[in-house]
Design an enzyme around this catalytic site. Structure first.
Site, PDB file in Angstrom:
ATOM      1  N   CYS A  12       5.081   3.395   6.401  1.00 43.34           N
ATOM      2  CA  CYS A  12       5.730   4.320   6.949  1.00 43.34           C
ATOM      3  C   CYS A  12       4.561   5.345   7.902  1.00 43.34           C
ATOM      4  O   CYS A  12       4.077   4.549   8.892  1.00 43.34           O
ATOM      5  CB  CYS A  12       6.069   5.444   5.839  1.00 43.34           C
ATOM      6  SG  CYS A  12       7.170   6.935   6.503  1.00 43.34           S
TER       7      CYS A  12
ATOM      8  N   HIS B 162       9.567   1.905   3.387  1.00 43.07           N
ATOM      9  CA  HIS B 162       8.886   1.932   2.180  1.00 43.07           C
ATOM     10  C   HIS B 162       9.285   0.714   1.210  1.00 43.07           C
ATOM     11  O   HIS B 162      10.103   0.663   0.488  1.00 43.07           O
ATOM     12  CB  HIS B 162       9.293   3.179   1.418  1.00 43.07           C
ATOM     13  CG  HIS B 162       8.980   4.566   2.144  1.00 43.07           C
ATOM     14  ND1 HIS B 162       7.458   5.004   1.858  1.00 43.07           N
ATOM     15  CD2 HIS B 162       9.356   5.433   2.843  1.00 43.07           C
ATOM     16  CE1 HIS B 162       7.366   6.101   2.552  1.00 43.07           C
ATOM     17  NE2 HIS B 162       8.569   6.277   3.009  1.00 43.07           N
TER      18      HIS B 162
ATOM     19  N   GLU C  63       7.811   0.039  -1.579  1.00 45.74           N
ATOM     20  CA  GLU C  63       8.011   0.445  -2.809  1.00 45.74           C
ATOM     21  C   GLU C  63       9.175   1.259  -3.247  1.00 45.74           C
ATOM     22  O   GLU C  63       9.454   1.354  -4.642  1.00 45.74           O
ATOM     23  CB  GLU C  63       6.543   1.382  -3.171  1.00 45.74           C
ATOM     24  CG  GLU C  63       6.587   2.879  -2.627  1.00 45.74           C
ATOM     25  CD  GLU C  63       6.580   2.909  -1.357  1.00 45.74           C
ATOM     26  OE1 GLU C  63       6.485   4.046  -0.979  1.00 45.74           O
ATOM     27  OE2 GLU C  63       6.445   2.069  -0.394  1.00 45.74           O
TER      28      GLU C  63
END
Length: 194
Positions: A77, A175, A177
């Site tokens: 990001c 992202h 994650e």
């Protein structure tokens, strides 16, 4: 494998640590130059505003360390955006790893872009076994235009770089994650394939 997440006070560290733990690895959070240089893999996260994040990097001298790292580095990001030449956000000079300038989305669309979007034109081993048109999770108002270092494309207002790669440096605007099983598979590729 020694995985270091660069600690410079720029957010979303816990979710990255948890995602790495789910893959069976441990990551340490560090701003220690020797520890970062000794890592097998480095993750450069970022949530927040570009100019204040760059100031934190400069204050800790990490801006001098990151571009010289030789092991695989993944910017996520804002981390990816700070690896670019510059950003329109706060008129910020970046680390200059990726030769592209980060732009703001136009007023024609709602910013930030928040939520799920598709990725296409997938290149390099970061996307090994990842099908085209999979959905990833994004939160951003600024984007890196398509350039020679683009390895994945997404579209919001305009087509833009969902991921970049140059030598040992990788960046994802999304992202991983927070991108469910697909994001986890991309993170796994970074840790195990690259």
């Amino acid at each position: 494998m020694k995985i270091v997440i660069i600690n410079y006070g720029a957010g979303n560290i816990q979710s990255i640590k948890f995602a790495i733990k789910r893959l069976g690895y441990e990551a340490v959070l560090s701003d220690n130059v020797a520890e970062i240089k000794a890592a097998d893999k480095v993750i450069f996260p970022g949530v927040g505003e570009a100019s204040s994040a760059m100031k934190k990097l400069r204050d800790s001298k990490l801006d001098l360390i990151i571009p010289d790292l030789k092991q695989p580095v993944l910017g996520i990001c804002l981390g990816m955006q700070l690896m670019c030449h510059s950003s329109e956000e706060g008129n910020t000079q970046g680390l200059g790893i990726f030769d592209v300038d980060v732009k703001k989305f136009s007023d024609q669309v709602k910013v930030p872009q928040i939520g799920w979007n598709q990725i296409t034109d997938l290149k390099t081993s970061l996307f090994k076994d990842i099908p085209e048109m999979e959905h990833i999770y994004l939160v951003h108002s600024y984007y890196a235009p398509i350039c020679s270092e683009t390895i994945a494309v997404s579209e919001y207002d305009v087509p833009y770089s969902a991921a970049l790669q140059k030598n040992n440096f990788y960046g994802t605007q999304f992202h991983p994650e927070k991108s469910s099983m697909i994001g986890e598979a991309i993170l796994k590729n970074f840790l195990e394939v690259i």
